[in-house]
Scaffold this motif. Structure first.
Motif, PDB file in Angstrom:
ATOM      1  N   MET A   1       0.844  -1.198   0.000  1.00  0.00           N
ATOM      2  CA  MET A   1       0.000   0.000   0.000  1.00  0.00           C
ATOM      3  C   MET A   1       0.883   1.254   0.000  1.00  0.00           C
ATOM      4  SD  MET A   1      -2.839   1.217   2.812  1.00  0.00           S
ATOM      5  CE  MET A   1      -3.832  -0.245   2.481  1.00  0.00           C
ATOM      6  N   PRO A   2       0.631   2.218  -0.929  1.00  0.00           N
ATOM      7  CA  PRO A   2       1.456   3.429  -0.958  1.00  0.00           C
ATOM      8  C   PRO A   2       1.267   4.270   0.293  1.00  0.00           C
ATOM      9  CG  PRO A   2      -0.458   3.645  -2.403  1.00  0.00           C
ATOM     10  CD  PRO A   2      -0.418   2.222  -1.957  1.00  0.00           C
ATOM     11  N   LYS A   3       2.355   4.949   0.694  1.00  0.00           N
ATOM     12  CA  LYS A   3       2.293   5.790   1.875  1.00  0.00           C
ATOM     13  C   LYS A   3       1.461   7.045   1.595  1.00  0.00           C
ATOM     14  CE  LYS A   3       6.728   4.467   3.941  1.00  0.00           C
ATOM     15  NZ  LYS A   3       8.054   4.975   4.394  1.00  0.00           N
ATOM     16  N   ARG A   4       0.752   7.495   2.613  1.00  0.00           N
ATOM     17  CA  ARG A   4       0.028   8.759   2.530  1.00  0.00           C
ATOM     18  C   ARG A   4       0.903   9.855   3.120  1.00  0.00           C
ATOM     19  NH1 ARG A   4      -4.249   9.157   5.843  1.00  0.00           N
ATOM     20  NH2 ARG A   4      -5.069  10.921   4.654  1.00  0.00           N
ATOM     21  N   PHE A   5       0.988  10.964   2.397  1.00  0.00           N
ATOM     22  CA  PHE A   5       1.798  12.086   2.860  1.00  0.00           C
ATOM     23  C   PHE A   5       0.895  13.241   3.270  1.00  0.00           C
ATOM     24  CE2 PHE A   5       4.476   9.749  -0.134  1.00  0.00           C
ATOM     25  CZ  PHE A   5       5.613   9.542   0.636  1.00  0.00           C
ATOM     26  N   PRO A   6       1.282  13.963   4.304  1.00  0.00           N
ATOM     27  CA  PRO A   6       0.466  15.126   4.702  1.00  0.00           C
ATOM     28  C   PRO A   6       0.525  16.195   3.619  1.00  0.00           C
ATOM     29  CG  PRO A   6       2.542  15.084   5.918  1.00  0.00           C
ATOM     30  CD  PRO A   6       2.461  13.783   5.166  1.00  0.00           C
ATOM     31  N   PRO A   7      -0.576  16.891   3.360  1.00  0.00           N
ATOM     32  CA  PRO A   7      -0.580  17.944   2.330  1.00  0.00           C
ATOM     33  C   PRO A   7       0.358  19.080   2.714  1.00  0.00           C
ATOM     34  CG  PRO A   7      -2.647  17.946   3.572  1.00  0.00           C
ATOM     35  CD  PRO A   7      -1.892  16.735   4.004  1.00  0.00           C
ATOM     36  N   VAL A   8       1.214  19.483   1.768  1.00  0.00           N
ATOM     37  CA  VAL A   8       2.225  20.491   2.056  1.00  0.00           C
ATOM     38  C   VAL A   8       1.584  21.832   2.411  1.00  0.00           C
ATOM     39  CG1 VAL A   8       4.171  21.799   1.098  1.00  0.00           C
ATOM     40  CG2 VAL A   8       3.958  19.356   0.630  1.00  0.00           C
ATOM     41  N   HIS A   9       0.462  22.187   1.723  1.00  0.00           N
ATOM     42  CA  HIS A   9      -0.169  23.478   2.021  1.00  0.00           C
ATOM     43  C   HIS A   9      -0.711  23.508   3.448  1.00  0.00           C
ATOM     44  CE1 HIS A   9      -3.700  21.111   1.120  1.00  0.00           C
ATOM     45  NE2 HIS A   9      -4.515  22.116   1.350  1.00  0.00           N
ATOM     46  N   ALA A  10      -1.103  22.335   3.986  1.00  0.00           N
ATOM     47  CA  ALA A  10      -1.573  22.274   5.372  1.00  0.00           C
ATOM     48  C   ALA A  10      -0.404  22.371   6.345  1.00  0.00           C
ATOM     49  CB  ALA A  10      -2.350  20.975   5.599  1.00  0.00           C
ATOM     50  N   LEU A  11       0.730  21.766   5.982  1.00  0.00           N
ATOM     51  CA  LEU A  11       1.925  21.889   6.825  1.00  0.00           C
ATOM     52  C   LEU A  11       2.378  23.349   6.907  1.00  0.00           C
ATOM     53  CD1 LEU A  11       3.987  18.811   5.579  1.00  0.00           C
ATOM     54  CD2 LEU A  11       2.688  18.991   7.711  1.00  0.00           C
ATOM     55  N   ALA A  12       2.354  24.043   5.765  1.00  0.00           N
ATOM     56  CA  ALA A  12       2.765  25.447   5.747  1.00  0.00           C
ATOM     57  C   ALA A  12       1.828  26.302   6.590  1.00  0.00           C
ATOM     58  CB  ALA A  12       2.803  25.957   4.308  1.00  0.00           C
ATOM     59  N   ALA A  13       0.524  26.003   6.548  1.00  0.00           N
ATOM     60  CA  ALA A  13      -0.444  26.749   7.362  1.00  0.00           C
ATOM     61  C   ALA A  13      -0.198  26.516   8.847  1.00  0.00           C
ATOM     62  CB  ALA A  13      -1.862  26.330   6.977  1.00  0.00           C
ATOM     63  N   PHE A  14       0.080  25.259   9.196  1.00  0.00           N
ATOM     64  CA  PHE A  14       0.360  24.928  10.596  1.00  0.00           C
ATOM     65  C   PHE A  14       1.610  25.657  11.090  1.00  0.00           C
ATOM     66  CE2 PHE A  14       2.763  21.723  13.280  1.00  0.00           C
ATOM     67  CZ  PHE A  14       2.161  22.095  14.469  1.00  0.00           C
ATOM     68  N   GLU A  15       2.681  25.641  10.287  1.00  0.00           N
ATOM     69  CA  GLU A  15       3.932  26.289  10.691  1.00  0.00           C
ATOM     70  C   GLU A  15       3.745  27.793  10.839  1.00  0.00           C
ATOM     71  OE1 GLU A  15       7.505  28.575  10.304  1.00  0.00           O
ATOM     72  OE2 GLU A  15       5.948  28.447   8.756  1.00  0.00           O
ATOM     73  N   ALA A  16       3.020  28.417   9.899  1.00  0.00           N
ATOM     74  CA  ALA A  16       2.815  29.867   9.956  1.00  0.00           C
ATOM     75  C   ALA A  16       1.976  30.255  11.169  1.00  0.00           C
ATOM     76  CB  ALA A  16       2.144  30.343   8.670  1.00  0.00           C
ATOM     77  N   ALA A  17       0.935  29.474  11.465  1.00  0.00           N
ATOM     78  CA  ALA A  17       0.082  29.783  12.615  1.00  0.00           C
ATOM     79  C   ALA A  17       0.831  29.594  13.930  1.00  0.00           C
ATOM     80  CB  ALA A  17      -1.170  28.909  12.581  1.00  0.00           C
ATOM     81  N   ALA A  18       1.657  28.541  13.997  1.00  0.00           N
ATOM     82  CA  ALA A  18       2.418  28.292  15.224  1.00  0.00           C
ATOM     83  C   ALA A  18       3.470  29.375  15.425  1.00  0.00           C
ATOM     84  CB  ALA A  18       3.078  26.916  15.145  1.00  0.00           C
ATOM     85  N   ARG A  19       4.115  29.801  14.339  1.00  0.00           N
ATOM     86  CA  ARG A  19       5.177  30.811  14.436  1.00  0.00           C
ATOM     87  C   ARG A  19       4.615  32.172  14.816  1.00  0.00           C
ATOM     88  NH1 ARG A  19       6.176  33.378  10.057  1.00  0.00           N
ATOM     89  NH2 ARG A  19       5.737  31.543   8.766  1.00  0.00           N
TER      90      ARG A  19
END
Length: 295
Positions: A1-19
């Motif tokens: 089964m192929p791995k699922r990767f987290p969406p990059v645009h969601a990672l960027a939103a999380f990092e910006a909000a946390a910062r």
């Protein structure tokens, strides 16, 4: 089964909000709306299966899991950012994400949009489609054109276009049912139903004490509604901009001289209050209002 990767645009939103410690500030930095940023963070929380922020009405704070996950996300994003890319120094073009109903896009937007792109060739316009009365979240769009009652809490709403509603039918259908001479003759016709164009207000305008039809074909797309009429399924309510080509070709005819001057639904421009802070969005709002001021 192929791995699922987290969406990059969601990672960027999380990092910006946390910062930044603020969803509003992070949204502004990413050139998206606060609701779009919240949507991306919820998407990431669903992916990881745990909460990243504590939202208690004050500034959002990271959960214990969120703090540990942030370290991993920052390393991953830094790796992507630092990787040497060709043309990395090229400036990004201003971009507007616009969501519109399909019939509006086909009949009203596309014939006019070239005037905006010609005047502002440096601004990229992305057009997405939505279903009227169903898609009520701004999602990741900067602007929406909505067909509805114009009541959208916490959003800026400006009426863009309102046209009278009137009934139309195909000549072949009228011949098949023996003709329609007066509004009362509609009792022998099939009245096509749509949540977008309810019949009851027009009945009242025509002096008919009738209730909203509950049987017959229902179509919640204004373009498909006219196609149903053209193919002889019955009679529908429509607007001038949509019906004019079919009326001019003789494929449908307007019935009576009775038009509902102020139907319950109209087209509105809808956006987050913060959207106007971006010059390209303000330019497009101004263009929309000017383009349809005399439509």
């Amino acid at each position: 089964m192929p791995k699922r990767f987290p969406p990059v645009h969601a990672l960027a939103a999380f990092e910006a909000a946390a910062r930044s410690g603020s969803f509003a500030v992070a949204a502004n930095q990413l050139c998206i709306t606060p609701s779009a940023l919240s949507h991306r963070i919820r998407l990431l929380e669903e992916f990881v299966g745990d909460r990243l922020f504590i939202r208690d009405g004050r500034a959002p704070t990271l959960t214990a899991f969120g703090r540990s996950y942030l370290d991993v996300v920052c390393v991953a994003l830094r790796t992507l950012t630092d990787f040497p890319l060709p043309n990395k120094s090229s400036p990004a073009q201003p971009r507007i994400k616009l969501t519109v109903p399909p019939t509006f896009a086909r009949c009203l937007l596309m014939p006019r949009l070239a005037s905006f792109t010609a005047a502002h060739p440096d601004i990229v316009v992305d057009v997405f489609l939505s279903v009227p009365l169903y898609d009520l979240a701004l999602s990741e769009s900067d602007l929406e054109v909505r067909f509805g009652a114009g009541k959208y809490p916490d959003l800026e709403t400006v009426k863009l276009l309102e046209e009278p509603a009137f009934p139309v039918a195909s000549p072949a259908y009228l011949e098949r049912i023996g003709g329609i001479a007066s509004p009362a003759d509609l009792s022998k016709a099939t009245l096509l139903r749509s949540a977008l164009e309810p019949w009851k207000p027009w009945f009242d305008e025509a002096g008919l004490d009738w209730q909203e039809p509950t049987t017959g074909l229902r179509v919640d797309d204004l373009g498909l509604l006219l196609e149903a009429v053209r193919h002889g399924h019955g009679i529908c309510l429509t607007r001038q901009h949509f019906a004019q080509p079919l009326i001019a070709s003789g494929e449908v005819v307007e019935l009576f001289d009775i038009r509902l001057a102020t139907p319950p639904h109209a087209y509105y421009v809808v956006y987050e209050p913060s959207a106007r802070a971006r010059p390209e969005v303000q330019l497009f709002i101004d263009w929309l209002l000017a383009a349809y001021a005399t439509a």
